[in-house]
Design an enzyme around this catalytic site. Sequence first.
Site, short mmCIF file in Angstrom:
data_model
loop_
_atom_site.label_atom_id
_atom_site.label_comp_id
_atom_site.label_asym_id
_atom_site.label_seq_id
_atom_site.Cartn_x
_atom_site.Cartn_y
_atom_site.Cartn_z
N ASP A 42 0.82 -1.22 0.00
CA ASP A 42 0.00 0.00 0.00
C ASP A 42 0.86 1.26 0.00
O ASP A 42 0.72 2.12 0.87
CB ASP A 42 -0.95 0.02 1.20
CG ASP A 42 -1.89 -1.17 1.21
OD1 ASP A 42 -2.24 -1.66 0.12
OD2 ASP A 42 -2.29 -1.61 2.30
N GLU A 198 -10.72 1.13 -4.96
CA GLU A 198 -10.27 1.53 -3.63
C GLU A 198 -8.82 1.98 -3.73
O GLU A 198 -8.27 2.11 -4.83
CB GLU A 198 -10.43 0.39 -2.62
CG GLU A 198 -9.55 -0.82 -2.86
CD GLU A 198 -9.78 -1.92 -1.82
OE1 GLU A 198 -10.96 -2.17 -1.48
OE2 GLU A 198 -8.79 -2.54 -1.38
#
Length: 519
Positions: A42, A198
């Site tokens: 991430d 997302e």
Amino acid sequence: MFRAAALALAASLAAAAPAQVWRSDQGDGTYRNPVLFADYPDPDIIRVGEDFYFVSTTFANAPGVTILHSKDLVNWRIASHVVDRLDGDPRYDLKDGGDYRRGFYAASLRRHNGMFYLAVTPVGHRTRIYRSAKIEGPWTYSELNREAFDPALFIDADGTAYLGTSIGSDGTVTLLTLNDDLTAVTAAKVAYYNKGAEGSKIVRHDGWYYLFNAIPGKLAMTVSRSRSLWGPWETKASIDDRTGGHQGAIVDMPDGGWYGFVMVDAGAIGRMTNISPIFWKDGWPWWGTPDRPDHVPERSPKPIAGYPFAEPPSSDDFSSRKLGLQWQWNHNPDDGKWSLKERPGFLRLHATQADGIWTARNTLTQKAQGPKMRAVAKLDTAGIRPGDICGLGSFGKYSAQLSVVGGAKGARSLRMMLTESTTDGPRTEVRVPSTSIAGRMLWLRTDMDFDAKVGRVAYSLDNRKWTEVGGSFPLAFDWRTGTFQGQQIALSCYNPAPAGGYLDVDSFTLMPLPQGVRP
């Protein structure tokens, strides 16, 4: 002239450095992807002047929310952890089953008005905005009034701060407007719908807003653009895991160019970050080069030349009064159960009460490194007491531990156990129940081959002659039942009974797996 000399110096330093498990910087002005062959998922990367900062997810590990620093996007060192201890949930202390696979997810980092701001959402809790004048901290936070999944912090040209948020089970991108000091939400408005999106990132360039989104169901990324944050947006498909990755964005360079950063799912090692040149065409950013658009190159010229090789630390002789930044506990530690001061030059792990590695607090971990690695721990076992189970091994979906087991009258033996995390809880197989050992000094070894997806453990009484124990064990990544991280290396010490002894760790050494060693 100076530039050429700097390049020659950098190449000579890289060539002279000891062998590493993985070296992205090739020492000849080029780099290979990934820039870190380890689980740094991430990613969000920003530039401040000539410095780049990279924040990564850490889940329930403590300290948490790791920030790395680089001068060239290739050579990285750990700058800090934002969270010393996780707070706000007893499960962070490994109570009520712990918080594996949850904790702190994707964070977003920005610099604004002389301060660093970082938005992150502990799963099931409200979003936090951390702030610090220095990247090293200390960090303090304000809590917003809602849970914004994978928040994307963005500061517009007029100074207004926003958080973008969307979750892959839907794809509605909502923008939360923040007040001037980024402590509260003042408005919320849907900006766009992108099915399955997302992991949003928002960048402004040349009069356009660019919205980058991961599409987890497809392991792909999209990029959208608009003249206004509120749309209308137009979207094009971008890279995916076949061509380089599926979650990331772009960062501007000191010379006005751009580079992309993108996460790729890489199996048991976890989720790694690739760095790619970016070129612009028809107002869109494209990964790679014009002759091969939207393909992250395996090898490419370094984004900025002249900087020497650097990497996060790994090996440790425990001579410092603080743990190295490479180390993380599996949850918040019990600080009364470990010490670097009781015996200077050693890490002392007191046995915590637990029935297995999955429930043992104070399991000390660091990221495994690929593609093929070897970890060796030198141990003093004199403090082992009856019932203690203390050792070294892998930790994750499969936790293979080679441990010293304390017996009656000071007897000690070795036990190899393989614990698999399943939907029904951890399941442990004792592969080697008891191998008697003599003497107090012991070396334990863990090999992991991420190409073959297998590992092995071994022990030595003299660090010369080694004996493998228990056969090979699998390496795997499973976000549903594992830790949601790649395989980790773990030092642990626990006892099913409340009273126990301790393990002294003299040193830990991480190195490449020697050539020719079987998987």
